[in-house]
Design a protein around this motif. Structure first.
Motif, PDB file in Angstrom:
ATOM      1  N   THR A   6       0.350  -1.800   0.104  1.00  0.00           N
ATOM      2  CA  THR A   6       0.254   0.047   0.077  1.00  0.00           C
ATOM      3  C   THR A   6       0.611   1.227  -0.346  1.00  0.00           C
ATOM      4  O   THR A   6       0.170   2.089  -0.955  1.00  0.00           O
ATOM      5  CB  THR A   6      -0.746   0.005   1.353  1.00  0.00           C
ATOM      6  N   ALA A   9       2.354   1.907  -3.361  1.00  0.00           N
ATOM      7  CA  ALA A   9       0.653   2.814  -4.467  1.00  0.00           C
ATOM      8  C   ALA A   9       0.585   4.054  -3.851  1.00  0.00           C
ATOM      9  O   ALA A   9       0.776   4.770  -4.824  1.00  0.00           O
ATOM     10  CB  ALA A   9      -0.080   1.623  -4.029  1.00  0.00           C
ATOM     11  N   GLU A  74      -3.565  -9.459  -8.435  1.00  0.00           N
ATOM     12  CA  GLU A  74      -4.691  -8.373  -7.479  1.00  0.00           C
ATOM     13  C   GLU A  74      -5.474  -8.365  -8.916  1.00  0.00           C
ATOM     14  O   GLU A  74      -5.382  -7.213  -9.651  1.00  0.00           O
ATOM     15  CB  GLU A  74      -2.765  -7.624  -7.670  1.00  0.00           C
ATOM     16  N   THR A  75      -6.128  -7.407  -7.411  1.00  0.00           N
ATOM     17  CA  THR A  75      -7.118  -7.138  -8.049  1.00  0.00           C
ATOM     18  C   THR A  75      -8.105  -5.884  -7.360  1.00  0.00           C
ATOM     19  O   THR A  75      -8.011  -5.487  -6.541  1.00  0.00           O
ATOM     20  CB  THR A  75      -8.436  -7.868  -7.733  1.00  0.00           C
ATOM     21  N   LYS A  76      -7.969  -4.732  -8.235  1.00  0.00           N
ATOM     22  CA  LYS A  76      -8.509  -3.629  -8.181  1.00  0.00           C
ATOM     23  C   LYS A  76      -9.533  -2.833  -9.280  1.00  0.00           C
ATOM     24  O   LYS A  76     -10.077  -3.689  -9.828  1.00  0.00           O
ATOM     25  CB  LYS A  76      -7.076  -2.381  -9.149  1.00  0.00           C
ATOM     26  N   ASP A  79      -8.246   1.106 -13.744  1.00  0.00           N
ATOM     27  CA  ASP A  79      -7.648   1.395 -13.989  1.00  0.00           C
ATOM     28  C   ASP A  79      -6.786   3.261 -14.254  1.00  0.00           C
ATOM     29  O   ASP A  79      -5.842   2.770 -15.241  1.00  0.00           O
ATOM     30  CB  ASP A  79      -7.600   0.250 -15.802  1.00  0.00           C
ATOM     31  N   GLU A  82      -3.009   3.076 -12.068  1.00  0.00           N
ATOM     32  CA  GLU A  82      -2.381   1.660 -12.906  1.00  0.00           C
ATOM     33  C   GLU A  82      -0.750   1.688 -12.665  1.00  0.00           C
ATOM     34  O   GLU A  82      -0.413   0.601 -12.562  1.00  0.00           O
ATOM     35  CB  GLU A  82      -2.325   1.631 -14.637  1.00  0.00           C
ATOM     36  N   HIS A  85      -1.132   0.773  -9.833  1.00  0.00           N
ATOM     37  CA  HIS A  85      -1.136  -0.685  -9.346  1.00  0.00           C
ATOM     38  C   HIS A  85       0.097  -1.644  -9.956  1.00  0.00           C
ATOM     39  O   HIS A  85       0.165  -2.878  -8.847  1.00  0.00           O
ATOM     40  CB  HIS A  85      -1.919  -1.019 -10.204  1.00  0.00           C
ATOM     41  N   GLN A  88       2.855  -1.377  -6.852  1.00  0.00           N
ATOM     42  CA  GLN A  88       2.238  -2.749  -6.036  1.00  0.00           C
ATOM     43  C   GLN A  88       2.610  -3.899  -6.285  1.00  0.00           C
ATOM     44  O   GLN A  88       3.784  -4.194  -5.286  1.00  0.00           O
ATOM     45  CB  GLN A  88       1.334  -2.211  -5.251  1.00  0.00           C
ATOM     46  N   LEU A  89       2.270  -4.278  -7.705  1.00  0.00           N
ATOM     47  CA  LEU A  89       2.140  -5.628  -7.738  1.00  0.00           C
ATOM     48  C   LEU A  89       3.727  -6.095  -7.888  1.00  0.00           C
ATOM     49  O   LEU A  89       3.951  -7.184  -7.276  1.00  0.00           O
ATOM     50  CB  LEU A  89       1.123  -6.818  -9.333  1.00  0.00           C
ATOM     51  N   LEU A 108      -2.440  -7.920 -12.983  1.00  0.00           N
ATOM     52  CA  LEU A 108      -3.108  -7.502 -12.261  1.00  0.00           C
ATOM     53  C   LEU A 108      -4.576  -7.417 -13.141  1.00  0.00           C
ATOM     54  O   LEU A 108      -4.692  -7.424 -14.037  1.00  0.00           O
ATOM     55  CB  LEU A 108      -2.614  -6.221 -12.729  1.00  0.00           C
ATOM     56  N   TYR A 110      -8.896  -5.718 -13.751  1.00  0.00           N
ATOM     57  CA  TYR A 110      -9.902  -4.999 -13.650  1.00  0.00           C
ATOM     58  C   TYR A 110     -10.875  -5.632 -14.097  1.00  0.00           C
ATOM     59  O   TYR A 110     -11.554  -5.553 -15.060  1.00  0.00           O
ATOM     60  CB  TYR A 110      -9.627  -3.851 -14.424  1.00  0.00           C
TER      61      TYR A 110
END
Length: 171
Positions: A6, A9, A74-76, A79, A82, A85, A88-89, A108, A110
């Motif tokens: 986190t 990100a 990783e679910t967001k 985007d 992005e 994200h 972070q991944l 990743l 979406y």
């Protein structure tokens, strides 16, 4: 000091948010956007818990790891952020690799857009992540909160009211 995904990100979106959250000024629990994102993550792949495991490593929580194939999912919600994200991944892949956990790549996801993005960890990424960690520690250890960045996405941030409390409402 353990840096979390986190924080990575936030580093890529807003240094002020990074500093505030790292100093335990947490406002995400009041955000409808955050709640919506959590709901999407929990409901989009309901059977995932049967096949994948959750890993907590060095303060970061990786929701979906496929141990058979070495893939981190990783679910967001959207985007719009992005690059953050992806960072972070990549950090999750970095942590697993650093701790000798089998990794292949990340995905990743979406769900609302029905999109996926494959994310790989390269030697350049590892060097970048090491630099990010140093910069994040400097930001967190600074006694002064970074300034407001005033970007369009600030309007949807959980910290918006906190950051703009002194703004003239009529302007």
């Amino acid at each position: 000091m353990n840096i979390t995904g986190t924080q990575i990100a936030y580093f890529h979106t807003c240094r002020r948010k990074l500093w505030l959250a790292s100093h335990h000024i947490g406002l995400e629990h009041t955000s409808d956007t955050v709640a919506d994102g959590r709901l999407i993550g929990e409901s989009s792949y309901e059977r995932r818990n049967e096949r994948f495991v959750q890993i907590e490593i060095e303060g970061s929580k990786i929701d979906f790891y496929d141990p058979h194939n070495g893939i981190v999912h990783e679910t967001k919600r959207s985007d719009k952020m992005e690059p953050a994200h992806i960072a972070q991944l990549k950090y999750y892949l970095y942590l697993l690799n650093k701790n000798c956990v089998k990794i292949s790549h990340g995905i990743l996801e979406y769900p609302k857009q029905r999109q996926t993005v494959r994310v790989d960890l390269t030697p350049k990424d590892i060097a970048d992540i090491n630099r990010w960690i140093v910069e994040i520690e400097k930001i967190i250890n600074n006694p002064v909160c970074p300034p407001i960045i005033n970007e369009p996405y600030c309007k949807n941030c959980a910290y918006h009211d906190f950051c703009y409390v002194d703004e003239d409402i009529n302007s």
